[in-house]
Design a protein around this motif. Structure first.
Motif, PDB file in Angstrom:
ATOM      1  N   GLU A  11       0.462  -0.843  -0.231  1.00 21.78           N
ATOM      2  CA  GLU A  11      -0.047  -0.253  -0.066  1.00 21.78           C
ATOM      3  C   GLU A  11       1.031   1.181   0.134  1.00 21.78           C
ATOM      4  N   ASP A  12       0.403   2.285  -0.673  1.00 19.05           N
ATOM      5  CA  ASP A  12       0.880   3.259  -0.920  1.00 19.05           C
ATOM      6  C   ASP A  12       2.836   3.063  -1.661  1.00 19.05           C
ATOM      7  N   HIS A  13       2.760   2.208  -1.887  1.00 21.27           N
ATOM      8  CA  HIS A  13       4.127   1.686  -2.562  1.00 21.27           C
ATOM      9  C   HIS A  13       4.761   2.949  -3.555  1.00 21.27           C
ATOM     10  N   GLU A  14       5.950   3.899  -3.338  1.00 22.62           N
ATOM     11  CA  GLU A  14       6.773   4.823  -3.570  1.00 22.62           C
ATOM     12  C   GLU A  14       8.275   4.386  -4.330  1.00 22.62           C
ATOM     13  N   LEU A  15       8.698   5.270  -6.163  1.00 22.26           N
ATOM     14  CA  LEU A  15       9.640   4.916  -6.049  1.00 22.26           C
ATOM     15  C   LEU A  15      10.559   5.169  -5.050  1.00 22.26           C
ATOM     16  N   VAL A  16      11.860   4.817  -4.578  1.00 25.88           N
ATOM     17  CA  VAL A  16      13.126   5.421  -3.733  1.00 25.88           C
ATOM     18  C   VAL A  16      13.814   5.477  -4.309  1.00 25.88           C
ATOM     19  N   ARG A  17      14.552   6.748  -4.519  1.00 29.57           N
ATOM     20  CA  ARG A  17      15.876   7.522  -5.437  1.00 29.57           C
ATOM     21  C   ARG A  17      16.681   7.877  -4.749  1.00 29.57           C
ATOM     22  N   THR A  68       4.655  -0.883 -13.133  1.00 31.64           N
ATOM     23  CA  THR A  68       4.622  -0.524 -11.417  1.00 31.64           C
ATOM     24  C   THR A  68       4.461   1.094 -11.296  1.00 31.64           C
ATOM     25  N   PHE A  69       5.684   1.713 -11.860  1.00 37.23           N
ATOM     26  CA  PHE A  69       6.026   3.022 -12.127  1.00 37.23           C
ATOM     27  C   PHE A  69       6.024   3.745 -13.591  1.00 37.23           C
ATOM     28  N   ARG A  85       7.894   7.295 -14.981  1.00 44.84           N
ATOM     29  CA  ARG A  85       9.440   7.782 -13.772  1.00 44.84           C
ATOM     30  C   ARG A  85      10.557   6.803 -13.794  1.00 44.84           C
ATOM     31  N   TYR A  86       9.845   5.260 -13.817  1.00 42.96           N
ATOM     32  CA  TYR A  86      10.933   3.771 -13.449  1.00 42.96           C
ATOM     33  C   TYR A  86      11.959   4.263 -14.560  1.00 42.96           C
ATOM     34  N   TYR A 140      14.112   5.988 -14.414  1.00 46.23           N
ATOM     35  CA  TYR A 140      15.520   6.059 -13.091  1.00 46.23           C
ATOM     36  C   TYR A 140      16.396   5.075 -13.884  1.00 46.23           C
TER      37      TYR A 140
END
Length: 88
Positions: free
Chosen positions: A6-12, A68-69, A72-73, A76
């Motif tokens: 839940e609320d998974h986000e891309l960490v950079r 998923t992203f 944005r992915y 990245y």
């Protein structure tokens, strides 16, 4: 297995600034260090087996992250290497 949280986000940030899969990089470095310390051919074989196993899992995760992203992915992925900063 890879799961969406839940609320998974891309960490950079943190180690993800340098490589997309820092845990795999650490594992490979550990196996390489052990192989060098043991100085046996079995160590080289272990590094090769671990590398290909992690590479297979990495490819599955990359596909999932792309789904998923999206863009944005993809951005990245173009900016940050998978395992070795600035090289690979």
């Amino acid at each position: 297995t890879v799961t969406v949280k839940e609320d998974h986000e891309l960490v950079r940030t943190g180690p993800y600034r340098f490589v997309r899969h820092p845990i795999y990089t650490g594992l490979l470095l550990g196996f390489i260090g052990t192989a060098v310390a043991q100085a046996e051919w079995r160590g080289v074989l272990a590094v090769i087996l671990v590398f290909f196993s992690l590479w297979r899992k990495l490819k599955l995760e990359e596909r999932w992250m792309g789904e998923t992203f999206g863009a944005r992915y993809a951005s990245y992925k173009n900016e940050v290497r998978a395992l070795v900063p600035f090289l690979f």
